[in-house]
Design a protein around this motif. Structure first.
Motif, PDB file in Angstrom:
ATOM      1  N   ASP A  67       0.868  -1.171   0.000  1.00  0.00           N
ATOM      2  CA  ASP A  67       0.000   0.000   0.000  1.00  0.00           C
ATOM      3  C   ASP A  67       0.908   1.225   0.000  1.00  0.00           C
ATOM      4  O   ASP A  67       1.796   1.347   0.841  1.00  0.00           O
ATOM      5  CB  ASP A  67      -0.890   0.017   1.244  1.00  0.00           C
ATOM      6  CG  ASP A  67      -1.951  -1.064   1.192  1.00  0.00           C
ATOM      7  OD1 ASP A  67      -2.491  -1.298   0.096  1.00  0.00           O
ATOM      8  OD2 ASP A  67      -2.230  -1.680   2.240  1.00  0.00           O
ATOM      9  N   PRO A  70      -0.260   8.473  -1.785  1.00  0.00           N
ATOM     10  CA  PRO A  70      -0.200   9.228  -3.037  1.00  0.00           C
ATOM     11  C   PRO A  70       0.965  10.213  -3.124  1.00  0.00           C
ATOM     12  O   PRO A  70       1.280  10.698  -4.202  1.00  0.00           O
ATOM     13  CB  PRO A  70      -1.544   9.941  -3.103  1.00  0.00           C
ATOM     14  CG  PRO A  70      -2.074   9.923  -1.724  1.00  0.00           C
ATOM     15  CD  PRO A  70      -1.479   8.731  -1.036  1.00  0.00           C
ATOM     16  N   VAL A  74       3.646   6.610  -8.737  1.00  0.00           N
ATOM     17  CA  VAL A  74       3.697   5.215  -9.184  1.00  0.00           C
ATOM     18  C   VAL A  74       5.079   4.908  -9.748  1.00  0.00           C
ATOM     19  O   VAL A  74       5.670   3.866  -9.449  1.00  0.00           O
ATOM     20  CB  VAL A  74       2.590   4.919 -10.224  1.00  0.00           C
ATOM     21  CG1 VAL A  74       2.757   3.531 -10.813  1.00  0.00           C
ATOM     22  CG2 VAL A  74       1.218   5.080  -9.600  1.00  0.00           C
ATOM     23  N   MET A 101       1.393  -1.166 -10.768  1.00  0.00           N
ATOM     24  CA  MET A 101       0.358  -0.587  -9.936  1.00  0.00           C
ATOM     25  C   MET A 101      -0.890  -1.434 -10.172  1.00  0.00           C
ATOM     26  O   MET A 101      -1.273  -1.667 -11.316  1.00  0.00           O
ATOM     27  CB  MET A 101       0.097   0.865 -10.334  1.00  0.00           C
ATOM     28  CG  MET A 101      -0.668   1.642  -9.281  1.00  0.00           C
ATOM     29  SD  MET A 101      -2.439   1.693  -9.486  1.00  0.00           S
ATOM     30  CE  MET A 101      -2.616   2.836 -10.803  1.00  0.00           C
ATOM     31  N   ASP A 102      -1.487  -1.923  -9.093  1.00  0.00           N
ATOM     32  CA  ASP A 102      -2.567  -2.902  -9.218  1.00  0.00           C
ATOM     33  C   ASP A 102      -3.947  -2.291  -9.050  1.00  0.00           C
ATOM     34  O   ASP A 102      -4.869  -2.632  -9.775  1.00  0.00           O
ATOM     35  CB  ASP A 102      -2.351  -4.020  -8.194  1.00  0.00           C
ATOM     36  CG  ASP A 102      -3.268  -5.196  -8.401  1.00  0.00           C
ATOM     37  OD1 ASP A 102      -3.466  -5.601  -9.559  1.00  0.00           O
ATOM     38  OD2 ASP A 102      -3.785  -5.722  -7.394  1.00  0.00           O
ATOM     39  N   GLU A 103      -4.106  -1.417  -8.070  1.00  0.00           N
ATOM     40  CA  GLU A 103      -5.434  -0.839  -7.835  1.00  0.00           C
ATOM     41  C   GLU A 103      -5.335   0.432  -7.014  1.00  0.00           C
ATOM     42  O   GLU A 103      -4.349   0.650  -6.310  1.00  0.00           O
ATOM     43  CB  GLU A 103      -6.346  -1.842  -7.136  1.00  0.00           C
ATOM     44  CG  GLU A 103      -5.899  -2.207  -5.718  1.00  0.00           C
ATOM     45  CD  GLU A 103      -6.824  -3.205  -5.047  1.00  0.00           C
ATOM     46  OE1 GLU A 103      -7.839  -2.769  -4.472  1.00  0.00           O
ATOM     47  OE2 GLU A 103      -6.515  -4.397  -5.106  1.00  0.00           O
ATOM     48  N   LEU A 104      -6.366   1.249  -7.124  1.00  0.00           N
ATOM     49  CA  LEU A 104      -6.475   2.443  -6.298  1.00  0.00           C
ATOM     50  C   LEU A 104      -7.144   2.073  -4.983  1.00  0.00           C
ATOM     51  O   LEU A 104      -8.027   1.224  -4.952  1.00  0.00           O
ATOM     52  CB  LEU A 104      -7.293   3.517  -7.022  1.00  0.00           C
ATOM     53  CG  LEU A 104      -6.688   4.050  -8.318  1.00  0.00           C
ATOM     54  CD1 LEU A 104      -7.679   4.999  -8.994  1.00  0.00           C
ATOM     55  CD2 LEU A 104      -5.368   4.746  -8.060  1.00  0.00           C
ATOM     56  N   THR A 105      -6.713   2.723  -3.903  1.00  0.00           N
ATOM     57  CA  THR A 105      -7.311   2.490  -2.592  1.00  0.00           C
ATOM     58  C   THR A 105      -7.777   3.836  -2.037  1.00  0.00           C
ATOM     59  O   THR A 105      -7.498   4.880  -2.626  1.00  0.00           O
ATOM     60  CB  THR A 105      -6.292   1.852  -1.622  1.00  0.00           C
ATOM     61  OG1 THR A 105      -5.229   2.788  -1.387  1.00  0.00           O
ATOM     62  CG2 THR A 105      -5.727   0.552  -2.173  1.00  0.00           C
ATOM     63  N   GLY A 108      -4.501   5.806  -1.266  1.00  0.00           N
ATOM     64  CA  GLY A 108      -3.431   5.871  -2.248  1.00  0.00           C
ATOM     65  C   GLY A 108      -3.627   4.816  -3.328  1.00  0.00           C
ATOM     66  O   GLY A 108      -4.629   4.817  -4.027  1.00  0.00           O
ATOM     67  N   TYR A 109      -2.695   3.892  -3.377  1.00  0.00           N
ATOM     68  CA  TYR A 109      -2.790   2.805  -4.352  1.00  0.00           C
ATOM     69  C   TYR A 109      -2.015   1.590  -3.877  1.00  0.00           C
ATOM     70  O   TYR A 109      -1.227   1.652  -2.941  1.00  0.00           O
ATOM     71  CB  TYR A 109      -2.301   3.268  -5.738  1.00  0.00           C
ATOM     72  CG  TYR A 109      -0.863   3.741  -5.757  1.00  0.00           C
ATOM     73  CD1 TYR A 109       0.180   2.878  -6.079  1.00  0.00           C
ATOM     74  CD2 TYR A 109      -0.548   5.064  -5.471  1.00  0.00           C
ATOM     75  CE1 TYR A 109       1.485   3.318  -6.102  1.00  0.00           C
ATOM     76  CE2 TYR A 109       0.757   5.507  -5.494  1.00  0.00           C
ATOM     77  CZ  TYR A 109       1.777   4.640  -5.806  1.00  0.00           C
ATOM     78  OH  TYR A 109       3.070   5.071  -5.828  1.00  0.00           O
ATOM     79  N   LYS A 110      -2.269   0.494  -4.520  1.00  0.00           N
ATOM     80  CA  LYS A 110      -1.617  -0.771  -4.208  1.00  0.00           C
ATOM     81  C   LYS A 110      -0.721  -1.131  -5.387  1.00  0.00           C
ATOM     82  O   LYS A 110      -1.113  -1.019  -6.542  1.00  0.00           O
ATOM     83  CB  LYS A 110      -2.665  -1.862  -4.003  1.00  0.00           C
ATOM     84  CG  LYS A 110      -2.169  -3.075  -3.262  1.00  0.00           C
ATOM     85  CD  LYS A 110      -3.309  -4.022  -2.940  1.00  0.00           C
ATOM     86  CE  LYS A 110      -4.206  -3.526  -1.841  1.00  0.00           C
ATOM     87  NZ  LYS A 110      -3.716  -3.664  -0.499  1.00  0.00           N
ATOM     88  N   ILE A 111       0.504  -1.532  -5.066  1.00  0.00           N
ATOM     89  CA  ILE A 111       1.438  -1.942  -6.108  1.00  0.00           C
ATOM     90  C   ILE A 111       1.842  -3.393  -5.835  1.00  0.00           C
ATOM     91  O   ILE A 111       2.019  -3.788  -4.682  1.00  0.00           O
ATOM     92  CB  ILE A 111       2.659  -0.987  -6.150  1.00  0.00           C
ATOM     93  CG1 ILE A 111       3.450  -1.177  -7.419  1.00  0.00           C
ATOM     94  CG2 ILE A 111       3.529  -1.133  -4.938  1.00  0.00           C
ATOM     95  CD1 ILE A 111       4.389  -0.019  -7.710  1.00  0.00           C
TER      96      ILE A 111
END
Length: 146
Positions: A67, A70, A74, A101-105, A108-111
């Motif tokens: 996780d 932001p 990325v 980068m896998d998904e937005l949370t 932020g985002y998940k990588i």
């Protein structure tokens, strides 16, 4: 049982239990869990469920997910992960590791990071990569705040 999806010494997950196979008898399979509990599971329970043998192959892919806030782009996060993975002596060059980068949370985002390693090195490499990535990303964040 004639298909032998596992042998004594293999690490398996079967009937909701994870551990190392100590013995396979006519009526039960004896497993030592990773916290050192000794279990005897009836074979009809083992064979009527999915059996996952985590030590059957010589190499395996690690499935790592991070996780990221932001404040780290990325590109920056991918660079940190790729550098950490490529510098690790036990990460295999082939198959090539994947970092995306896998998904937005909400935060932020998940990588994701999928490096390949020898099965015997999997846990050690996982822990080392997670620790290094976490400290590098934290350092990058604190440098930006300064």
């Amino acid at each position: 049982m004639t298909q032998r999806p596992f042998d004594v010494g293999d690490a398996i997950e079967a009937a909701g239990v994870c551990g190392k196979v100590d013995r396979v008898g006519l009526f039960s399979t004896h497993i030592t869990t990773f916290d050192n509990s000794k279990l005897r599971i009836p074979n009809n329970t083992v064979w009527s469920n999915v059996v996952t043998n985590t030590t059957a192959a010589d190499i395996k892919r690690l499935d790592l997910s991070f996780d990221v806030k932001p404040s780290v782009t990325v590109d920056e996060a991918e660079e940190v992960l790729l550098k950490t993975v490529s510098e690790h002596p036990k990460v295999l060059e082939n198959p090539t590791p994947i970092v995306r980068m896998d998904e937005l949370t909400e935060d932020g985002y998940k990588i994701i990071c999928w490096p390949w390693v020898k099965t015997v090195d999997a846990n050690e490499v996982r822990w080392e990569i997670v620790r290094k990535v976490q400290s590098k990303l934290r350092m990058d964040l604190s440098e930006e705040a300064a």
